[in-house]
Design a protein around this motif. Structure first.
Motif, PDB file in Angstrom:
ATOM      1  N   PHE A 186      -0.609   2.400   6.952  1.00  0.00           N
ATOM      2  CA  PHE A 186       0.014   2.179   5.655  1.00  0.00           C
ATOM      3  C   PHE A 186      -0.301   0.752   5.211  1.00  0.00           C
ATOM      4  CE2 PHE A 186       2.518   5.411   7.736  1.00  0.00           C
ATOM      5  CZ  PHE A 186       2.739   6.335   6.741  1.00  0.00           C
TER       6      PHE A 186
ATOM      7  N   MET B 197       8.975  -1.192  -0.382  1.00  0.00           N
ATOM      8  CA  MET B 197       8.058  -0.077  -0.652  1.00  0.00           C
ATOM      9  C   MET B 197       8.605   1.183   0.000  1.00  0.00           C
ATOM     10  SD  MET B 197       5.366  -1.472  -2.209  1.00  0.00           S
ATOM     11  CE  MET B 197       3.779  -0.817  -1.864  1.00  0.00           C
ATOM     12  N   ARG B 198       8.385   2.319  -0.653  1.00  0.00           N
ATOM     13  CA  ARG B 198       8.776   3.618  -0.118  1.00  0.00           C
ATOM     14  C   ARG B 198       7.517   4.396   0.230  1.00  0.00           C
ATOM     15  NH1 ARG B 198      10.607   7.626  -4.124  1.00  0.00           N
ATOM     16  NH2 ARG B 198      10.057   9.493  -3.035  1.00  0.00           N
ATOM     17  N   TRP B 199       7.483   4.944   1.449  1.00  0.00           N
ATOM     18  CA  TRP B 199       6.341   5.703   1.932  1.00  0.00           C
ATOM     19  C   TRP B 199       6.812   7.105   2.287  1.00  0.00           C
ATOM     20  CZ3 TRP B 199       2.076   2.660   1.617  1.00  0.00           C
ATOM     21  CH2 TRP B 199       2.282   1.286   1.629  1.00  0.00           C
TER      22      TRP B 199
ATOM     23  N   GLY C 229       1.744   9.512   1.798  1.00  0.00           N
ATOM     24  CA  GLY C 229       1.339   8.117   1.738  1.00  0.00           C
ATOM     25  C   GLY C 229       2.276   7.332   0.857  1.00  0.00           C
ATOM     26  N   PHE C 230       1.711   6.558  -0.033  1.00  0.00           N
ATOM     27  CA  PHE C 230       2.488   5.683  -0.900  1.00  0.00           C
ATOM     28  C   PHE C 230       3.445   6.478  -1.767  1.00  0.00           C
ATOM     29  CE2 PHE C 230       2.800   3.328  -4.972  1.00  0.00           C
ATOM     30  CZ  PHE C 230       3.459   2.212  -4.496  1.00  0.00           C
TER      31      PHE C 230
ATOM     32  N   THR D  21       0.138  -4.647   6.792  1.00  0.00           N
ATOM     33  CA  THR D  21      -0.068  -3.227   7.082  1.00  0.00           C
ATOM     34  C   THR D  21       0.736  -2.839   8.316  1.00  0.00           C
ATOM     35  OG1 THR D  21      -1.983  -3.628   8.486  1.00  0.00           O
ATOM     36  CG2 THR D  21      -2.409  -3.252   6.155  1.00  0.00           C
TER      37      THR D  21
ATOM     38  N   THR E  43      10.762   9.908   5.089  1.00  0.00           N
ATOM     39  CA  THR E  43      10.505   8.700   4.319  1.00  0.00           C
ATOM     40  C   THR E  43      10.617   7.456   5.190  1.00  0.00           C
ATOM     41  OG1 THR E  43      11.419   9.778   2.369  1.00  0.00           O
ATOM     42  CG2 THR E  43      11.258   7.397   2.288  1.00  0.00           C
TER      43      THR E  43
ATOM     44  N   ARG F 254       7.128   1.638  -5.327  1.00  0.00           N
ATOM     45  CA  ARG F 254       7.744   0.333  -5.111  1.00  0.00           C
ATOM     46  C   ARG F 254       9.142   0.381  -5.707  1.00  0.00           C
ATOM     47  NH1 ARG F 254       4.984  -5.380  -6.815  1.00  0.00           N
ATOM     48  NH2 ARG F 254       6.785  -6.672  -6.381  1.00  0.00           N
TER      49      ARG F 254
ATOM     50  N   SER G 197       9.884  -0.016   3.712  1.00  0.00           N
ATOM     51  CA  SER G 197       9.423  -1.260   4.316  1.00  0.00           C
ATOM     52  C   SER G 197       9.676  -2.414   3.358  1.00  0.00           C
ATOM     53  CB  SER G 197       7.939  -1.175   4.678  1.00  0.00           C
ATOM     54  OG  SER G 197       7.147  -0.959   3.526  1.00  0.00           O
TER      55      SER G 197
ATOM     56  N   GLY H 130      -0.137  -1.832   1.598  1.00  0.00           N
ATOM     57  CA  GLY H 130       0.302  -1.942   0.216  1.00  0.00           C
ATOM     58  C   GLY H 130       1.056  -3.233  -0.047  1.00  0.00           C
TER      59      GLY H 130
END
Length: 95
Positions: free
Chosen positions: A36, A67-69, A74-75, A20, A56, A78, A59, A38
């Motif tokens: 965050f 992953m794109r946030w 939020g999410f 996280t 954006t 992927r 990570s 995931g």
């Protein structure tokens, strides 16, 4: 366990061993951080696009997942790759 931190403009970003990361406001330290979660493995790198619309964050984790946030939502999903090999260094551009 905290494994890294980053000062980005008005935000302090911390990354934990559990996958996280938290975004703290430097101008308002009493405000609760945005969390965050995931990834299933340790987050290894972050890239923040402050000028993009919507703003954006990408990570990556130890197991090669990207992953794109989307800030405020939020999410964001992927990102699929052909192979999920470990990512040690990560850089991205807005295009």
């Amino acid at each position: 366990m905290l494994v890294g931190c980053l000062w980005q403009y008005d935000h302090l970003v911390t990354v934990s061993l559990g996958g996280t990361f938290n975004v703290f406001s430097a101008s308002n330290p009493d405000q609760e951080p945005v969390t965050f979660a995931g990834h299933l493995k340790t987050v290894s790198s972050l890239v923040f696009f402050p000028q993009s619309s919507p703003r954006t964050i990408l990570s990556t984790s130890y197991d090669g997942v990207i992953m794109r946030w989307i800030l405020g939502v939020g999410f964001g999903g992927r990102l699929m790759r052909k192979n999920n090999t470990q990512i040690k260094c990560f850089a991205a551009v807005e295009e």
